[in-house]
Design a protein around this motif. Structure first.
Motif, mmCIF file in Angstrom:
data_model
loop_
_atom_site.group_PDB
_atom_site.id
_atom_site.type_symbol
_atom_site.label_atom_id
_atom_site.label_comp_id
_atom_site.label_asym_id
_atom_site.label_seq_id
_atom_site.Cartn_x
_atom_site.Cartn_y
_atom_site.Cartn_z
ATOM 1 N N ASN A 63 35.835 48.732 42.426
ATOM 2 C CA ASN A 63 36.027 47.740 43.467
ATOM 3 C C ASN A 63 34.733 47.196 44.065
ATOM 4 O O ASN A 63 33.794 47.928 44.330
ATOM 5 N N ASN A 64 34.747 45.885 44.260
ATOM 6 C CA ASN A 64 33.782 45.236 45.127
ATOM 7 C C ASN A 64 34.567 44.872 46.392
ATOM 8 O O ASN A 64 35.550 44.154 46.277
ATOM 9 N N PRO A 65 34.262 45.396 47.570
ATOM 10 C CA PRO A 65 33.000 46.022 47.961
ATOM 11 C C PRO A 65 33.011 47.552 48.057
ATOM 12 O O PRO A 65 31.949 48.124 48.260
ATOM 13 N N ARG A 104 37.202 39.633 32.988
ATOM 14 C CA ARG A 104 35.990 40.412 32.711
ATOM 15 C C ARG A 104 34.790 39.493 32.695
ATOM 16 O O ARG A 104 34.957 38.278 32.521
ATOM 17 N N SER A 105 33.622 40.090 32.786
ATOM 18 C CA SER A 105 32.422 39.273 32.868
ATOM 19 C C SER A 105 31.258 39.975 32.188
ATOM 20 O O SER A 105 31.215 41.201 32.144
ATOM 21 N N PHE A 106 30.310 39.178 31.668
ATOM 22 C CA PHE A 106 29.066 39.753 31.140
ATOM 23 C C PHE A 106 27.982 39.803 32.224
ATOM 24 O O PHE A 106 26.862 40.197 31.965
ATOM 25 N N SER A 107 28.353 39.405 33.453
ATOM 26 C CA SER A 107 27.359 39.322 34.544
ATOM 27 C C SER A 107 26.771 40.671 34.906
ATOM 28 O O SER A 107 25.569 40.817 35.069
ATOM 29 N N LYS A 108 27.642 41.677 35.053
ATOM 30 C CA LYS A 108 27.158 42.929 35.623
ATOM 31 C C LYS A 108 26.898 44.011 34.571
ATOM 32 O O LYS A 108 26.233 44.987 34.850
ATOM 33 N N ASN A 109 27.413 43.838 33.356
ATOM 34 C CA ASN A 109 27.099 44.830 32.318
ATOM 35 C C ASN A 109 25.844 44.414 31.539
ATOM 36 O O ASN A 109 25.065 45.251 31.119
ATOM 37 N N THR A 140 23.055 33.483 33.225
ATOM 38 C CA THR A 140 23.276 32.973 31.870
ATOM 39 C C THR A 140 24.697 32.446 31.725
ATOM 40 O O THR A 140 24.937 31.464 31.040
ATOM 41 N N ARG A 141 25.661 33.105 32.393
ATOM 42 C CA ARG A 141 27.054 32.725 32.553
ATOM 43 C C ARG A 141 27.911 32.926 31.302
ATOM 44 O O ARG A 141 27.888 32.124 30.368
ATOM 45 N N CYS A 142 28.648 33.994 31.281
ATOM 46 C CA CYS A 142 29.680 34.185 30.268
ATOM 47 C C CYS A 142 30.674 35.227 30.772
ATOM 48 O O CYS A 142 30.271 36.246 31.350
ATOM 49 N N PHE A 192 44.008 41.402 37.403
ATOM 50 C CA PHE A 192 43.170 42.606 37.370
ATOM 51 C C PHE A 192 41.720 42.218 37.089
ATOM 52 O O PHE A 192 41.393 41.760 35.990
ATOM 53 N N ASP A 193 40.860 42.394 38.077
ATOM 54 C CA ASP A 193 39.449 42.022 37.953
ATOM 55 C C ASP A 193 38.648 43.262 37.547
ATOM 56 O O ASP A 193 38.480 44.189 38.336
ATOM 57 N N ALA A 194 38.168 43.250 36.298
ATOM 58 C CA ALA A 194 37.440 44.403 35.762
ATOM 59 C C ALA A 194 35.958 44.071 35.589
ATOM 60 O O ALA A 194 35.301 44.579 34.678
ATOM 61 N N ALA A 195 35.424 43.236 36.497
ATOM 62 C CA ALA A 195 34.023 42.795 36.380
ATOM 63 C C ALA A 195 33.037 43.966 36.324
ATOM 64 O O ALA A 195 31.955 43.844 35.774
ATOM 65 N N TYR A 196 33.435 45.114 36.905
ATOM 66 C CA TYR A 196 32.506 46.259 36.970
ATOM 67 C C TYR A 196 32.933 47.420 36.072
ATOM 68 O O TYR A 196 32.490 48.548 36.278
ATOM 69 N N GLU A 197 33.773 47.150 35.075
ATOM 70 C CA GLU A 197 34.292 48.256 34.247
ATOM 71 C C GLU A 197 33.183 49.043 33.545
ATOM 72 O O GLU A 197 33.338 50.233 33.301
ATOM 73 N N GLY A 221 32.404 32.156 33.659
ATOM 74 C CA GLY A 221 32.329 33.046 34.823
ATOM 75 C C GLY A 221 33.676 33.543 35.276
ATOM 76 O O GLY A 221 34.685 32.854 35.183
ATOM 77 N N SER A 222 33.638 34.750 35.781
ATOM 78 C CA SER A 222 34.849 35.358 36.316
ATOM 79 C C SER A 222 35.232 34.737 37.651
ATOM 80 O O SER A 222 36.393 34.685 38.010
ATOM 81 N N LYS A 223 34.231 34.278 38.376
ATOM 82 C CA LYS A 223 34.508 33.626 39.649
ATOM 83 C C LYS A 223 35.379 32.391 39.396
ATOM 84 O O LYS A 223 36.404 32.194 40.049
ATOM 85 N N CYS A 224 34.966 31.587 38.405
ATOM 86 C CA CYS A 224 35.741 30.381 38.063
ATOM 87 C C CYS A 224 37.141 30.774 37.593
ATOM 88 O O CYS A 224 38.138 30.192 38.025
ATOM 89 N N VAL A 240 38.187 42.729 50.617
ATOM 90 C CA VAL A 240 38.436 42.083 49.328
ATOM 91 C C VAL A 240 37.260 41.183 48.939
ATOM 92 O O VAL A 240 36.523 40.702 49.811
ATOM 93 N N TYR A 241 37.117 40.970 47.622
ATOM 94 C CA TYR A 241 36.168 39.965 47.102
ATOM 95 C C TYR A 241 36.649 38.606 47.633
ATOM 96 O O TYR A 241 37.768 38.182 47.312
ATOM 97 N N PRO A 242 35.860 37.929 48.478
ATOM 98 C CA PRO A 242 36.371 36.766 49.227
ATOM 99 C C PRO A 242 36.917 35.622 48.367
ATOM 100 O O PRO A 242 37.713 34.828 48.850
HETATM 101 N N1 PLP Z 1 34.622 39.508 40.374
HETATM 102 C C1 PLP Z 1 34.015 40.319 41.245
HETATM 103 C C2 PLP Z 1 34.786 41.424 41.873
HETATM 104 C C3 PLP Z 1 32.669 40.123 41.578
HETATM 105 O O1 PLP Z 1 32.074 40.920 42.471
HETATM 106 C C4 PLP Z 1 31.959 39.060 40.978
HETATM 107 C C5 PLP Z 1 30.548 38.789 41.294
HETATM 108 O O2 PLP Z 1 29.917 39.340 42.127
HETATM 109 C C6 PLP Z 1 32.641 38.236 40.091
HETATM 110 C C7 PLP Z 1 33.967 38.483 39.799
HETATM 111 C C8 PLP Z 1 31.969 37.027 39.515
HETATM 112 O O3 PLP Z 1 31.511 37.207 38.246
HETATM 113 P P1 PLP Z 1 30.852 36.025 37.411
HETATM 114 O O4 PLP Z 1 29.380 36.148 37.567
HETATM 115 O O5 PLP Z 1 31.338 36.250 36.014
HETATM 116 O O6 PLP Z 1 31.348 34.711 37.957
#
Ligand code: PLP
Length: 411
Positions: A186-188, A245-250, A256-258, A214-219, A107-110, A131-133
């Protein structure tokens, strides 16, 4: 007696989502017939792409056969996955990233939190506001901040406001900061960064010896072909940036977590003795010590994202959420609201009307049309007067929510 990490006590008590839950539950109890639609949470709703499911089922079969069974894998992730990511997500876009600079995670959060393990506590840290908290709270936990003030701003952090006035792009700070969190799309706010904007950050970071996270979770949501997907598309970024980067949002992997982090081998920071140390070595050491890798089955699922079918299926998934975002933008505009984002991002950022606070607008929307969003002030002091609507929902819910807003809600 054992003692605690007192930094946890600095965290703000009334966190955003529990407060939203409390208000929604109270309203639902008082109005049992109300059909509440939740457009507040950033979790995906649509099923996993078929290509990923098929690959994971096959991987489960592999685990049932002694000859193909997998035990512990490499802590950094399997080479077959890292090579596909390097080729497709980076090299094909002109970003010189090699497979062994990529670290697979759950996970990108981790990753966003764990990366602080390899940095000192005396760094000056900048975050955008809102900002993403997670960026803020993980620094609080690590002891990198003082206490929060009344507005929820932590002493010791540099806040860079992003509002309609600066087109949701943070101004490059006049002071020197060591670590900078950037998130695009950007989130949010749903804002994106041009190559020129990222180049200005890279130039700043190189001139000041700073590192950009650089957080590209939504690229995957970038539809405008002129916009960069990776910071490594900017010359010089290999010397000053770590990308997440993350496979969460694409690909819908939230359950599933990756995910992955990229630490180029050319990236260094200073040790106490004044020497330059390669961050790749520290991150590799950290991951090998504290992490035992993502499951083989999940990595096979992620690999399938790069197959021909996988690519077509994730494109369809992202297009589906982007169409939701378009409906939200158009309908809210028709209702007289000012809206931002939602074009290259799954989030629509709304200016609250008539000078209502974020929470006042939250209550009004809940009470008049039974629609739930996220108050902008929950993402930071500069988010006050804004509201986030998420496009992660079924088409039916999005259409129904927007119908109610245009019919019943008058600005
Ligand atoms: N980064 C941002 C900006 C997000 O909004 C999120 C999830 O909402 C994440 C990371 C977390 O992603 P992951 O599901 O890979 O932990």
């Amino acid at each position: 007696m054992a003692t605690i990490n007192d930094n946890y006590l600095k965290l703000k008590a009334g966190y955003l989502f529990p407060e939203i839950g409390r208000r929604v539950n109270a309203f639902a109890q008082a109005n049992p017939d109300a059909k509440i639609i939740r457009l507040g949470i950033g979790d995906v709703t649509e099923p996993l792409p078929e290509a990923c499911r098929t690959a994971m089922i096959k991987a489960v079969e592999d685990m049932g056969d002694r000859t193909t069974f997998k035990g512990y894998g490499p802590e950094q992730g399997y080479a077959w996955l890292r090579e596909k990511i390097a080729a497709h997500d980076f090299q094909a876009r002109g970003a010189a990233i090699e497979a062994d600079e990529i670290f697979i995670s759950d996970g990108s959060k981790c990753d966003n939190g764990n990366i602080l393990d390899i940095f000192g506590h005396d760094n000056t840290i900048a975050v955008t506001d809102p900002v993403y908290p997670v960026y803020v709270d993980t620094n609080v936990m690590a002891g990198n901040t003082g206490n929060a003030n009344d507005k929820g701003e932590f002493d010791g952090l540099v806040y860079l406001p992003v509002t309609a006035e600066n087109n949701f792009t943070a101004q490059i700070p006049s002071q020197k900061v060591d670590l900078i969190y950037l998130c695009f799309p950007n989130n949010p706010t749903g804002a994106t960064a041009t190559k020129e904007h990222l180049k200005a950050w890279v130039d700043y970071a190189k001139a000041n010896g700073s590192i950009i996270f650089f957080d590209a979770a939504y690229e995957a949501y970038i539809t405008d072909s002129s916009l960069p997907h990776s910071i490594y598309e900017i010359e010089g970024a290999r010397d000053c940036a770590i990308e997440f980067r993350s496979f969460s949002k694409n690909a819908g992997f939230t359950g599933t977590r990756c995910a992955l982090s990229v630490v180029p081998k050319t990236l260094t920071a200073k040790a106490a003795d004044g020497s330059n140390v390669e961050l790749w070595k520290l991150w590799n050491r950290r991951q090998s010590t504290k992490f035992n890798g993502v499951s083989y089955i999940v990595q096979r699922g992620a690999e399938a994202v790069y197959s021909e079918e996988g690519q077509a299926q994730i494109k369809a998934l992202v297009s589906f959420y982007l169409e939701n975002a378009k409906i939200i933008r158009e309908q809210l505009t028709a209702a007289g609201l000012s809206v931002y984002g939602g074009v290259n991002a799954p989030y629509v950022w709304v200016k609250t009307p008539h000078g209502l606070s974020s929470w006042e607008f939250f209550d009004k929307l809940l009470e008049t049309v039974n629609v739930v969003g996220t108050p902008g002030s929950g993402f930071g002091a500069a988010g006050e007067g804004y509201f986030r609507i998420s496009a992660f929902n079924s088409r039916e819910n999005v259409e129904e929510a927007m119908k109610r807003i245009t019919e019943k809600f008058k600005v």
